[in-house]
Design a protein around this motif. Structure first.
Motif, short mmCIF file in Angstrom:
data_model
loop_
_atom_site.label_atom_id
_atom_site.label_comp_id
_atom_site.label_asym_id
_atom_site.label_seq_id
_atom_site.Cartn_x
_atom_site.Cartn_y
_atom_site.Cartn_z
N LEU A 85 -13.15 0.83 -5.05
CA LEU A 85 -14.19 0.47 -4.08
C LEU A 85 -13.60 0.13 -2.72
O LEU A 85 -12.57 -0.54 -2.64
CB LEU A 85 -14.97 -0.75 -4.59
N PRO A 86 -14.27 0.56 -1.64
CA PRO A 86 -13.85 0.11 -0.31
C PRO A 86 -13.90 -1.41 -0.26
O PRO A 86 -14.82 -2.03 -0.79
CB PRO A 86 -14.90 0.73 0.62
N GLY A 87 -12.90 -2.00 0.38
CA GLY A 87 -12.80 -3.46 0.41
C GLY A 87 -11.72 -3.97 -0.52
O GLY A 87 -11.29 -5.11 -0.40
N VAL A 88 -11.26 -3.09 -1.43
CA VAL A 88 -10.07 -3.43 -2.23
C VAL A 88 -8.87 -2.88 -1.46
O VAL A 88 -8.78 -1.67 -1.24
CB VAL A 88 -10.13 -2.80 -3.64
N ILE A 89 -8.00 -3.78 -1.04
CA ILE A 89 -6.82 -3.37 -0.28
C ILE A 89 -5.59 -3.88 -1.02
O ILE A 89 -5.59 -4.99 -1.54
CB ILE A 89 -6.84 -3.97 1.14
N GLY A 90 -4.56 -3.07 -1.06
CA GLY A 90 -3.31 -3.52 -1.66
C GLY A 90 -2.83 -4.78 -0.96
O GLY A 90 -2.95 -4.90 0.26
N LEU A 91 -2.27 -5.70 -1.73
CA LEU A 91 -1.83 -6.97 -1.15
C LEU A 91 -0.71 -6.77 -0.14
O LEU A 91 -0.71 -7.36 0.95
CB LEU A 91 -1.39 -7.91 -2.28
N ALA A 92 0.24 -5.89 -0.47
CA ALA A 92 1.33 -5.62 0.46
C ALA A 92 0.79 -4.96 1.72
O ALA A 92 1.21 -5.27 2.84
CB ALA A 92 2.38 -4.72 -0.19
N SER B 3 -14.00 -8.81 0.01
CA SER B 3 -12.72 -8.11 0.02
C SER B 3 -11.85 -8.64 -1.09
O SER B 3 -11.93 -9.82 -1.45
CB SER B 3 -11.98 -8.32 1.35
N LEU B 4 -11.01 -7.75 -1.62
CA LEU B 4 -9.99 -8.16 -2.59
C LEU B 4 -8.64 -7.64 -2.10
O LEU B 4 -8.47 -6.43 -1.91
CB LEU B 4 -10.29 -7.57 -3.98
N CYS B 5 -7.72 -8.56 -1.86
CA CYS B 5 -6.34 -8.16 -1.60
C CYS B 5 -5.65 -8.16 -2.95
O CYS B 5 -5.41 -9.22 -3.54
CB CYS B 5 -5.66 -9.13 -0.64
N TYR B 6 -5.38 -6.97 -3.45
CA TYR B 6 -5.00 -6.78 -4.85
C TYR B 6 -3.52 -6.47 -4.95
O TYR B 6 -3.07 -5.40 -4.56
CB TYR B 6 -5.84 -5.63 -5.43
N GLY B 7 -2.77 -7.43 -5.49
CA GLY B 7 -1.33 -7.27 -5.60
C GLY B 7 -0.91 -6.74 -6.95
O GLY B 7 -1.62 -6.88 -7.94
#
Lengths: 466, 93
Positions: A127-134, A252-256
């Motif tokens: 989904l848009p709004g999920v961004i890699g944490l790095a 948003s989710l910053c997903y590491g």
């Protein structure tokens, strides 16, 4: 372009390798796809930023860029290496820059390709709004921009707390911070972290600051799924191995995930890869001062095994000196002190990598309907069915399902697919080898490779008689 | 979102994405300018046809590919400029 030492990657490892090699008098070319040197960890502020407070990362990056500017090193920025060849004792990199193609040759080649993040595929991770944490961290460093709030930051290791602290400092809105680590993991790591007290204290400061600001910190939890239609609406978090979880509303989710070495360039240059869980997974085998099984080829930094920025500086310097020596430049007198400092930095980095590896995969979180391969839309169920149907390894999985054949080159799905299949077969991680790397290392526009031509000028053979 | 203190940027300009006018600061990435404007859907995924957006933020994942004058480029590596016309690769979901 011909040089004595060619360095691929201008992060802390590659830039320091280039500076060390240039210090011996060697002619050095430094290549990076970023706009400016610094890599992801010391990413430079973008040209849209006129003024902003300094941080330890921006100060370290600015100091590095100033040393580079004073060094006389030929820096090719915004340049993507897409192929590596060795002819005799000359290494050649094929590079795309500003839509045109060039090759750069040298007696010695230093590969400092860094690391990337590999996250566990879960329902809704596309989904848009999920961004890699790095990636989110890099955007904050370059653009000082934060994802739309409320933001959930989830992952493992120190980056979770760093990124969350940065979001708060830059005016973002945090919903919750979740780490796969338990508090006990951090306490167990304390003796090794004490080797670099300044960094350990900074980490403690991030956690304390978040708690003081009333940001909920959820220990021992991983992302089980992301809900939403056109974007993120909520994030579901569960303890490892299952159990009652919780859902948090967020935009948003910053997903590491875990950091894995960018080993493709080294493999393409002819280095065998081996699996080392403590180094982040598949990495080339590297000896003292970055030496490899190929003469004139050196690998340093996170691309040789994830050990962090401090070890990248010392390891890069050692590799740069060794590369210059290979190219015929007199080596530095005494490297003992530098090697001791490097060993200490490696020990700290290994501990951090171990904490971050807690994000490694609960394969159970990847449900069968989860998309594994974002580029080709291949689900976990399709990949597992292909494996059950006789696909022994990742190469046959690719040809059978197209998983990993999209424009990202399999960087975001092949590792996850390997672990899913390994788990299904009861094999340990590292049993399935990554597929043979092929050029191009990065997507390259055909226009950059083909010279401009007039159609009429193409040699056309006469049609064969019927 | 409260504005962060002590940060000064180049004054914003306008560009368009899928025909919609968006403000961004020259030199920052189109991906970031769109994110600030609340535009996160940049394309459509294969297979499920679901919405996709900027994911890795560093030029690796290719999820934020858009086009400018017919040329494919990652929104996270494309610099904002006055009057830039940015289009998605195909119809948005």
């Amino acid at each position: 372009v011909t040089a004595e030492v060619v360095v691929l990657g201008a992060g802390p490892a590659g830039a320091n390798a280039a500076i060390a090699a240039a210090g011996t008098g060697a002619a050095v070319v430094l290549i990076d796809e970023g706009r400016a040197a610094g890599g992801q960890v010391w990413r430079a502020k973008g040209p849209a930023i006129l003024a902003a407070p300094s941080t330890p990362e921006s100060a370290a990056g600015d100091a590095l860029r100033a040393r580079l500017a004073a060094s006389g090193i030929d820096v090719l920025a915004g340049a993507r290496a897409w192929h590596i060849e060795r002819t005799g004792d000359v290494w050649t990199l094929h590079v795309e820059q500003d839509d045109s193609w060039r090759s750069v040759a040298g007696r010695a080649l230093v590969i400092a390709a860094g690391a990337r993040e590999e996250v566990t595929p879960v329902p809704g991770w596309t989904l848009p709004g999920v961004i890699g944490l790095a990636g989110a961290t890099a955007l904050m460093k370059e653009h000082l921009a934060v994802p739309p709030g409320p933001v959930v930051v989830a992952g493992a290791g120190p980056l979770v707390f760093f990124a969350a602290s940065e979001i708060r400092r830059l005016g973002g809105e945090l919903a919750l911070v979740a780490t796969a680590n338990r508090r006990a993991d951090w306490l167990a790591a304390a003796p090794d972290l004490a080797a670099t007290p300044a960094l350990a204290l900074r980490g403690a400061g991030w956690i304390a600051g978040l708690r003081a600001a009333g940001v909920p910190v959820l220990w021992g939890h991983a992302v089980a799924g992301v809900d939403g239609v056109d974007g993120v609406e909520g994030v579901r978090l569960v303890p490892p191995g299952g159990g009652p979880g919780r859902r948090v509303a967020a935009r948003s989710l910053c997903y590491g995930g875990r950091l894995v070495p960018n080993a493709e360039a080294a493999a393409l240059a002819g280095l065998p890869l081996r699996y080392d869980a403590t180094a982040g997974g598949w990495a080339p085998k590297v000896g003292e001062d970055g030496a490899t099984t190929q003469p004139g080829l050196f690998v340093c930094g996170d691309g040789a095994g994830v050990r962090g920025a401090v070890a990248a500086v010392t390891g890069g310097t050692l590799a740069g000196l060794a590369a210059a020596a290979h190219a015929g430049r007199a080596g530095a007198a005494d490297l003992r002190d530098l090697r001791v400092r490097h060993a200490r930095a490696v020990r700290f980095g290994a501990r951090m990598a171990e904490l971050a590896s807690a994000a490694t995969v609960d394969t159970a979180l990847t449900t069968s309907a989860t998309i594994l391969c974002r580029c080709e839309g291949v689900t976990a169920a399709a990949a597992l069915a292909e494996a059950a149907d006789g696909a022994g390894g990742l190469l046959s999985l690719k040809s059978g399902t197209r998983l990993g054949m999209g424009p990202c080159g399999g960087r975001f799905c092949l590792g996850a697919a390997a672990r899913l299949i390994e788990a299904a077969r009861g094999l340990p991680p590292g049993s399935l080898r990554p597929p043979t790397p092929r050029p191009p290392l990065r997507p390259v526009p055909i226009s950059a490779l083909a010279a401009s031509f007039a159609y009429e000028d193409l040699p056309m053979p006469k049609p064969a008689p019927l | 979102m409260s504005p962060a203190p002590h940060i000064r940027r180049v004054p914003p300009v306008r560009f368009t994405f899928a025909g919609r006018a968006v403000e961004g600061h020259p030199g920052e990435s189109v991906g970031v300018a769109l994110m600030r404007a609340g535009v996160t859907v940049l394309g459509k995924g294969p297979g499920d046809g679901g919405p996709r957006g900027m994911f890795c933020g560093m030029g690796l994942c290719q999820e934020c590919l858009v086009q400018v004058a017919g040329r494919r480029v990652e929104a996270c590596r494309l610099a904002v400029a006055e009057g830039l016309v940015v289009e998605p690769l195909g119809p948005l979901p």
